[in-house]
Design an enzyme around this catalytic site. Structure first.
Site, PDB file in Angstrom:
ATOM      1  N   GLU A 240       0.816  -1.207   0.000  1.00 17.11           N
ATOM      2  CA  GLU A 240       0.000   0.000   0.000  1.00 17.11           C
ATOM      3  C   GLU A 240       0.851   1.258   0.000  1.00 17.11           C
ATOM      4  O   GLU A 240       1.946   1.287   0.590  1.00 17.11           O
ATOM      5  CB  GLU A 240      -0.950   0.058   1.200  1.00 17.11           C
ATOM      6  CG  GLU A 240      -2.204  -0.784   1.064  1.00 17.11           C
ATOM      7  CD  GLU A 240      -2.103  -2.107   1.780  1.00 17.11           C
ATOM      8  OE1 GLU A 240      -3.022  -2.927   1.645  1.00 17.11           O
ATOM      9  OE2 GLU A 240      -1.084  -2.331   2.459  1.00 17.11           O
ATOM     10  N   THR A 241       0.325   2.275  -0.654  1.00 15.58           N
ATOM     11  CA  THR A 241       0.873   3.632  -0.654  1.00 15.58           C
ATOM     12  C   THR A 241      -0.267   4.564  -0.271  1.00 15.58           C
ATOM     13  O   THR A 241      -1.395   4.399  -0.761  1.00 15.58           O
ATOM     14  CB  THR A 241       1.408   4.000  -2.048  1.00 15.58           C
ATOM     15  OG1 THR A 241       2.478   3.103  -2.385  1.00 15.58           O
ATOM     16  CG2 THR A 241       1.918   5.431  -2.090  1.00 15.58           C
TER      17      THR A 241
END
Length: 276
Positions: free
Chosen positions: A46-47
């Site tokens: 995830e970002t």
């Protein structure tokens, strides 16, 4: 204009043994396409992007992207982003932080470690036989290896299975081509008296995450399910990432009103700026 950036390791007090999340600060000016492109470029599970809140209730708004698209909620990005926001000088309006994201407000406690309140499940209940057959094929196990199962979707789409024990979980070698859109969370119990009570693995290949190192959303949903049916006590620790050489530790606590809190260590490993 460059934006402040942090990469935060979550769910491990040992350097580089948790699950990293990339966090971009002051991201209100970015487009959806820029966010998605950066998430594909980092290639992390995830970002996240910190934005101004849209409601008076929240301290900040968070958008969460995998390499394959946007999520309404995820656990380790919640803790890592809260850590980054606080480290950058963020001041919560109350004793707890309130994060605004796709599933609504998420409460985050500060204490020995950051912890988020498990959000309500969007989908729960039994798993039909046809889906259990798909899960067994994807995990390359026999149906008899599945002790129990439950939909455990709190925004990340999880379907969860309880296997015979932790060793069975660690021995899995999934067929990622057979997942057919399923995000599968797997849990097995360790013997009583050890450091951790359960071993967890999470697989989401269609989101670009064949195996997630340590998964807050999955652990939250598993806790709601397995505390609720008496399989696990109100307070315990799980291990995740063992099969990937990580040392993730997820701390689960239940307070007096029944709220389940999911906590873990957070530490910044990279700090700087990013030009998008």
């Amino acid at each position: 204009m460059p934006l402040s950036f942090r990469q935060v390791d979550v769910f491990s007090s040992e350097p580089l043994r948790g699950n990293p999340v990339a966090v971009v600060h002051d991201a209100d000016g970015l487009t959806d396409e820029q966010m998605a492109a950066f998430a594909r470029w980092t290639n992390l599970s995830e970002t996240t992007f910190l934005l101004s809140p849209a409601t008076d209730e929240a301290d900040y708004r968070l958008r969460i992207f995998t390499p394959g698209g946007e999520l309404p909620f995820a656990g380790h990005p919640t803790l890592g982003s809260a850590h980054a926001w606080l480290e950058a000088g963020g001041r919560p309006r109350g004793e707890e932080l309130v994060q605004e994201c796709g599933v609504g407000p998420v409460r985050v406690q500060r204490g020995e470690r950051l912890a988020f309140a498990a959000p309500p499940l969007l989908r729960s209940g039994p798993v039909v036989d046809a889906d259990l057959e798909r899960i067994a094929r994807a995990l390359r196990i026999d149906r008899s290896d599945v002790v129990d199962s439950q939909w455990a979707d709190n925004g990340a789409g999880w379907v969860a299975v309880l296997l015979r024990d932790a060793d069975t979980v660690l021995a899995l070698s999934p067929d990622f081509g057979a997942f057919d859109g399923l995000d599968i969370g797997v849990v097995g119990l360790h013997p009583d008296g050890g450091e951790v009570r359960a071993e967890v693995r999470g697989f989401a290949p269609d989101a670009g995450i064949p195996e997630d190192p340590v998964t807050g959303s999955l652990n939250a949903a598993l806790a709601q399910w397995l505390i609720g049916n008496g399989t696990l006590p109100p307070t315990f620790v799980t291990a995740q990432g063992t099969a990937l050489g990580r040392a993730g530790r997820v701390h689960v606590d239940t307070d007096g009103d029944g709220t389940i809190w999911i906590g873990g260590a957070t530490v910044t490993t990279i700090a700087g700026s990013v030009s998008l």
